[in-house]
Design an enzyme around this catalytic site. Sequence first.
Site, short mmCIF file in Angstrom:
data_model
loop_
_atom_site.label_atom_id
_atom_site.label_comp_id
_atom_site.label_asym_id
_atom_site.label_seq_id
_atom_site.Cartn_x
_atom_site.Cartn_y
_atom_site.Cartn_z
N LYS A 127 0.82 -1.21 0.03
CA LYS A 127 -0.07 0.19 0.07
C LYS A 127 1.06 1.29 -0.14
O LYS A 127 1.69 1.37 0.73
CB LYS A 127 -0.86 -0.04 1.25
CG LYS A 127 -2.36 0.48 1.07
CD LYS A 127 -3.24 0.44 2.20
CE LYS A 127 -4.55 0.82 1.77
NZ LYS A 127 -5.58 0.53 2.83
N GLU A 133 -19.70 -5.40 10.36
CA GLU A 133 -20.52 -4.77 11.04
C GLU A 133 -21.65 -5.38 11.45
O GLU A 133 -22.15 -5.08 12.58
CB GLU A 133 -21.14 -3.49 9.91
CG GLU A 133 -20.04 -2.62 9.46
CD GLU A 133 -19.46 -2.99 8.39
OE1 GLU A 133 -18.59 -2.12 7.71
OE2 GLU A 133 -19.69 -4.18 7.82
N ARG A 143 -25.48 -1.64 7.10
CA ARG A 143 -25.27 -2.99 6.78
C ARG A 143 -25.73 -3.93 7.86
O ARG A 143 -25.67 -5.32 7.63
CB ARG A 143 -23.50 -3.03 6.42
CG ARG A 143 -23.12 -2.27 5.77
CD ARG A 143 -21.74 -2.56 5.10
NE ARG A 143 -21.72 -3.51 4.08
CZ ARG A 143 -20.54 -3.96 3.67
NH1 ARG A 143 -19.22 -3.67 4.05
NH2 ARG A 143 -20.68 -4.69 2.61
#
Length: 631
Positions: free
Chosen positions: A281, A366, A394
């Site tokens: 990243k 979640e 969600r």
Amino acid sequence: MSLLKGIEGPSDLRRLSPEQFPDLCQEIRDQIISVISNVGGHLASNLGVVELTVALHYLLNTPDDLIVWDTSNQTYAHKLLTGRREQFHTIRQFGGLSGFCKREESVYDTFNAGHAGTGVSAAVGFVEAREQQKQSHKVVCVVGDGALTSGLTLEGLQQAGDSQKDLLVILNDNQMSISKNVGAISAYLNRTITGELGVRLQEKANRLLETIPRIGGQVKKVAGRAQSLAKGLVSPGMLFEELGFRYVGPLDGHEFEYLLPTLENVLKLEGPTLLHVVTKKGLGYKPAMNDPVWFHASSPFDLDTGKPKSKAARPSYSSIAVNTLVQLAKEDPRIVAITAAMCEGTGLTAFEQLFPDRLYDVGIAEQHAVTFAAGMATQGMRPVIPIYSTFLQRAYDQVIHDVATQNLPVTFCIDRGGLVAQDGTTHHGVFDFAYLRHMPNMVIMAPKDENELQHMVKSCISSGQPAAVRYPRGSGLGVQMDQVLEALPLGKGELLRRGTDVAMVAIGVNVHQAMEAAERLEQEGISVAVVNARFVKPIDADLIGTVARQVKCLLTIEEGAAMGGFGSAVLEVLSEERIANVPTKCLGLPDWFIEQGPQDLLRDKYGLTADGIYQQAKQLFARASVGQVST
């Protein structure tokens, strides 16, 4: 001569030689860094996936072959290679390119996604549609390792593995989602040892297995089991193979020497295949490599130093909420905090520093976060879940089924409520009032400023039942902060101004704008009452009814979906109170998905500024005065 400027689509890319790809990738990185330093955006993840993006568009026949990008915030290189280079400087700006895939924007964007974990399920849908229509194109899904904590990803993988139909899932493994990945699956992937050490271990294991003598079927079975065990020790492939996938990897995602031939061969395979690609990243920009968390979704920054171009002058609502939580946690050991891979985003790092054993990061999960909190609450704990409004959606069923039905004391600190600017459609937190207020036992409140926010956090935890406090993205107003926290009386609003012509009943950040509009109207001889509702549920029916009976018309104001939201709750009060002669207008967001753009610009467009409220109230009063208003 620029290679990137000569690419108007993937067909142009395929005319280049692989030897030119490193130079092209450097140009792509330079373009992304330059633009994002000016406008902000998802930098680190996009820098890490450049080589993979080039390889996919080079080897696939896009757009006939389909690429599904999970989350799709890592598609900047994809946009640059698919005809959007000239518009790239507009990314995430009002009227510009989306920061995510958008089917309305390009034929190369196959699926709109702003939440992690949707990619594999969508790709399986693409595969089955292809089979139903007797087609033969390739379907590839690029999914981050962070999304493997999402139950939706695992559900998609199990169906794909069971169907045994042609699908390539590329696991882009950078050991990060937004924060560092957590959980057993992440730990399993981290057991993969890349580079020379991994190769040596695999070769050593193979040589060891070859020394096992062939002395019968039983030994062969033992050897097979030993081989599987050895493979599991150095590679995570066993997990995916048990799900029905052929596993290939891990592979360095930045070396075309290995990436291109491996990907080319994998695309020739039939059936479900998972290619494990390891990337870095932020590769190509040292500040992003050093701080991939901040550069996951950065504000504009100085290109040379990587430092933000501007800093907030006042504390954010997020930090106020968490600082209050810290203060309360010092006094109450039952308080714990739970996050779904958003520790930094919600400001919970301050809580984690003081209470590392009372902070739970469950990853991009979640639904689990909410039910996990419910489980703790049944045992006497006081769990608090700071979470973006868009992500709480969600876990809708878990909030109802596991928290509300049992009337459990779980607190939801709903961050990014309302308009959230450049992330746009999938991230605006505009539905929370509407999707929470019909749940029995649920308390819902929103503060007019940061001082009221700290009292509301205490109010939620003290309520002893499911409770949510919703606050906006950005800095507070700079108001004076009380030193002593007090729980507010549940369901009691606040009358800020008395008036006899117009009543403004506002919730959350719109209260101060309503006050400014009221003062302007007062100067024109229009008497305005202003109510800070504080609570969406239980709503203060007595106060609203009393004020409504004293005025000629009433305006509700909220930064949320008008349909089914706070304004609808006020209309229900007027109906129950049998107040039928007060023309009422609900000012909120319309019944469509709101586009991306700066918060101030969007508020102005949808009439949620002081001037917009002033205009709406003045028009409403004028029509009410002559009996021409319709509710």
